[in-house]
Structures are given as C-alpha cells and as structure tokens.
Design an enzyme around this catalytic site. Structure first.
Site, short mmCIF file in Angstrom:
data_model
loop_
_atom_site.label_atom_id
_atom_site.label_comp_id
_atom_site.label_asym_id
_atom_site.label_seq_id
_atom_site.Cartn_x
_atom_site.Cartn_y
_atom_site.Cartn_z
N LYS A 9 -32.30 -64.43 84.97
CA LYS A 9 -33.59 -64.06 85.56
C LYS A 9 -33.76 -64.71 86.94
CE LYS A 9 -35.72 -63.59 80.95
NZ LYS A 9 -36.90 -63.94 80.11
N TYR A 49 -39.05 -54.17 79.50
CA TYR A 49 -39.93 -54.93 78.62
C TYR A 49 -40.98 -54.06 77.92
CZ TYR A 49 -38.06 -59.49 80.05
OH TYR A 49 -37.25 -60.59 80.25
N PHE A 57 -49.25 -61.30 78.24
CA PHE A 57 -48.38 -61.86 79.28
C PHE A 57 -47.56 -60.79 80.02
CE2 PHE A 57 -46.06 -62.16 75.22
CZ PHE A 57 -44.87 -61.51 75.52
N ARG A 85 -27.36 -64.59 72.04
CA ARG A 85 -28.69 -65.12 71.66
C ARG A 85 -28.58 -66.60 71.27
NH1 ARG A 85 -33.47 -62.04 72.34
NH2 ARG A 85 -34.30 -62.89 70.40
N THR A 91 -36.69 -68.68 72.53
CA THR A 91 -37.44 -68.11 73.66
C THR A 91 -38.18 -69.18 74.45
OG1 THR A 91 -37.74 -66.09 72.37
CG2 THR A 91 -39.16 -66.37 74.28
N ARG A 102 -31.36 -72.22 77.50
CA ARG A 102 -32.79 -72.49 77.68
C ARG A 102 -33.13 -73.95 77.35
NH1 ARG A 102 -34.52 -66.84 74.75
NH2 ARG A 102 -34.74 -65.54 76.62
N ASN A 112 -37.74 -68.87 81.46
CA ASN A 112 -36.70 -69.28 80.50
C ASN A 112 -35.30 -68.79 80.86
OD1 ASN A 112 -36.98 -66.63 79.79
ND2 ASN A 112 -37.60 -67.00 77.68
N HIS A 115 -31.99 -63.61 79.77
CA HIS A 115 -32.32 -62.60 78.77
C HIS A 115 -31.05 -62.20 78.02
CE1 HIS A 115 -33.80 -58.84 76.97
NE2 HIS A 115 -32.63 -58.34 77.32
N GLU A 126 -30.72 -51.06 76.83
CA GLU A 126 -30.78 -51.89 78.03
C GLU A 126 -29.54 -51.70 78.92
OE1 GLU A 126 -31.52 -55.80 76.40
OE2 GLU A 126 -33.52 -55.23 75.70
P1 IDP Z 1 -36.62 -63.17 74.10
O1 IDP Z 1 -36.40 -63.14 75.59
O2 IDP Z 1 -36.17 -64.47 73.50
O3 IDP Z 1 -36.02 -61.96 73.40
P2 IDP Z 1 -39.24 -61.93 73.72
O4 IDP Z 1 -40.19 -62.28 72.64
O5 IDP Z 1 -38.54 -60.61 73.65
O6 IDP Z 1 -38.20 -63.14 73.85
O7 IDP Z 1 -40.06 -62.01 75.08
C1 IDP Z 1 -39.50 -61.52 76.28
C2 IDP Z 1 -39.80 -62.49 77.39
O8 IDP Z 1 -41.20 -62.54 77.62
C3 IDP Z 1 -39.42 -63.95 77.07
O9 IDP Z 1 -38.08 -64.23 77.36
C4 IDP Z 1 -40.37 -64.73 77.95
O10 IDP Z 1 -39.86 -64.81 79.28
C5 IDP Z 1 -41.60 -63.86 77.95
N1 IDP Z 1 -42.58 -64.28 76.96
C6 IDP Z 1 -42.53 -64.08 75.62
N2 IDP Z 1 -43.61 -64.59 75.01
C7 IDP Z 1 -44.38 -65.12 76.00
C8 IDP Z 1 -45.64 -65.80 76.01
O11 IDP Z 1 -46.28 -66.02 74.97
N3 IDP Z 1 -46.10 -66.21 77.24
C9 IDP Z 1 -45.40 -65.97 78.39
N4 IDP Z 1 -44.23 -65.34 78.42
C10 IDP Z 1 -43.72 -64.92 77.24
MG MG Z 2 -36.58 -59.96 73.51
#
Ligand code: IDP
Ligand code: MG
Length: 149
Positions: A9, A49, A57, A85, A91, A102, A112, A115, A126
C-alpha cells in the site's frame, strides 16, 4: 499451484519498505508472476474494496489507497493465498504477531502496509481487476526443485 493478489500500500512505498516486503515473499519461496507500481484510479480502488462500501471507514480507506503509488503484484505458490495472509499478519498491526509484515512494520489499522486476497474467489476477482492476462508471466524459478518435494 495457487495465485493471489498482493499489494504494498502507499504507506509501505512511502516508508521505503518495498524491498524488505518483497524479500519476505521471495525467500518464503513464493513466486512473483506480475508486479508494477501504480497509483490506483478511484474507480479501481472502490471496486477493489467493494465489500467494505457500507463501512464507516470506506471513504478514508479509498482516499488513502489512492493517495500515492502502490505496488500491486500477483504471487504464486503452494497455498499462496493463506501463506501470504500469514506473512501479512492480522489486519490491525497492534494485534499482528511480531515476525509478520504488519506486526513488524505497522501500528495503525488504517496504515497496515500490505494487502493480500482472502479467498480463491477474491484472488481471481482482484487479479483480473488489477492486471491484464498478458501482464502475468508464467515461468519456472531455478530453485523450484528444492522448494517442492
Ligand atoms: P484485510 O486487509 O486484513 O483483509 P479487511 O477487513 O478486508 O482486512 O479490511 C480491508 C482494509 O480496510 C484493512 O486492511 C484496513 O486497511 C482497512 N480497515 C479495516 N477495518 C478498518 C477499521 O475498522 N478502521 C480503519 N480501517 C480499517
Ligand atoms: Mg480483506
């Protein structure tokens, strides 16, 4: 062999972490079959997304992910989706284990660093969203005979 979509990212690029992250992927034995640097267009970011479109968010997430260059890639190997993963970690970087990308490189949920696709369906979707078929390079890595039984 399985393919997954991975993306360093904009925070990872800005913080000079591209080399360190790629090294973790490569030394694990995972093969990079496509990679580029690109600032995601807004429509691509929203599509990427889409599952989070209703989340509070979402706007900040799309704003962040389009704020500068990312490094999208396609990674191939045995159980590539779950292995990436695992390399990425949880996350939320403060919950991610040390030793994960991370866990070692981040502190904030919204920054973070990386992805990785979460399922075969997400990976297919994707990869097709970010790459044309001709951008994917099928090749044999010289160490494959020693990586796989
Ligand atoms: P992942 O990247 O581990 O698959 P997801 O739940 O798919 O996690 O969320 C996608 C991205 O959205 C996360 O990597 C993070 O950057 C962001 N994100 C997820 N939950 C939150 C939140 O509660 N606040 C702010 N950003 C979030
Ligand atoms: Mg995800």
């Amino acid at each position: 062999m399985e393919r997954t979509f991975v993306m360093i990212k904009p925070d990872g690029v800005q913080r000079g972490l591209v080399g360190s992250i790629l090294q973790r992927i490569e030394v694990k034995g995972l093969k990079i079959v496509a990679m580029k640097m690109s600032t995601l267009p807004l429509n691509v970011a929203r599509e990427h997304y889409a599952e989070h479109a209703k989340k509070p968010f979402f706007k900040d997430l799309v704003g962040f992910i389009t704020s500068g260059p990312s490094v999208p890639m396609v990674v191939e190997g045995k159980d590539a989706i779950s292995e990436v993963r695992k390399l990425n970690g949880a996350t939320n970087p403060t919950a991610a284990q040390p030793g994960t990308i991370r866990g070692d490189f981040g502190l904030d949920m919204g920054r973070n660093v990386i992805h990785g696709s979460d399922s075969p369906e997400s990976a297919a979707r994707e990869i097709a969203l970010h790459f044309d078929e001709v951008e994917l390079s099928g090749y044999t890595r010289i160490d494959e005979a020693w990586l796989y039984e």
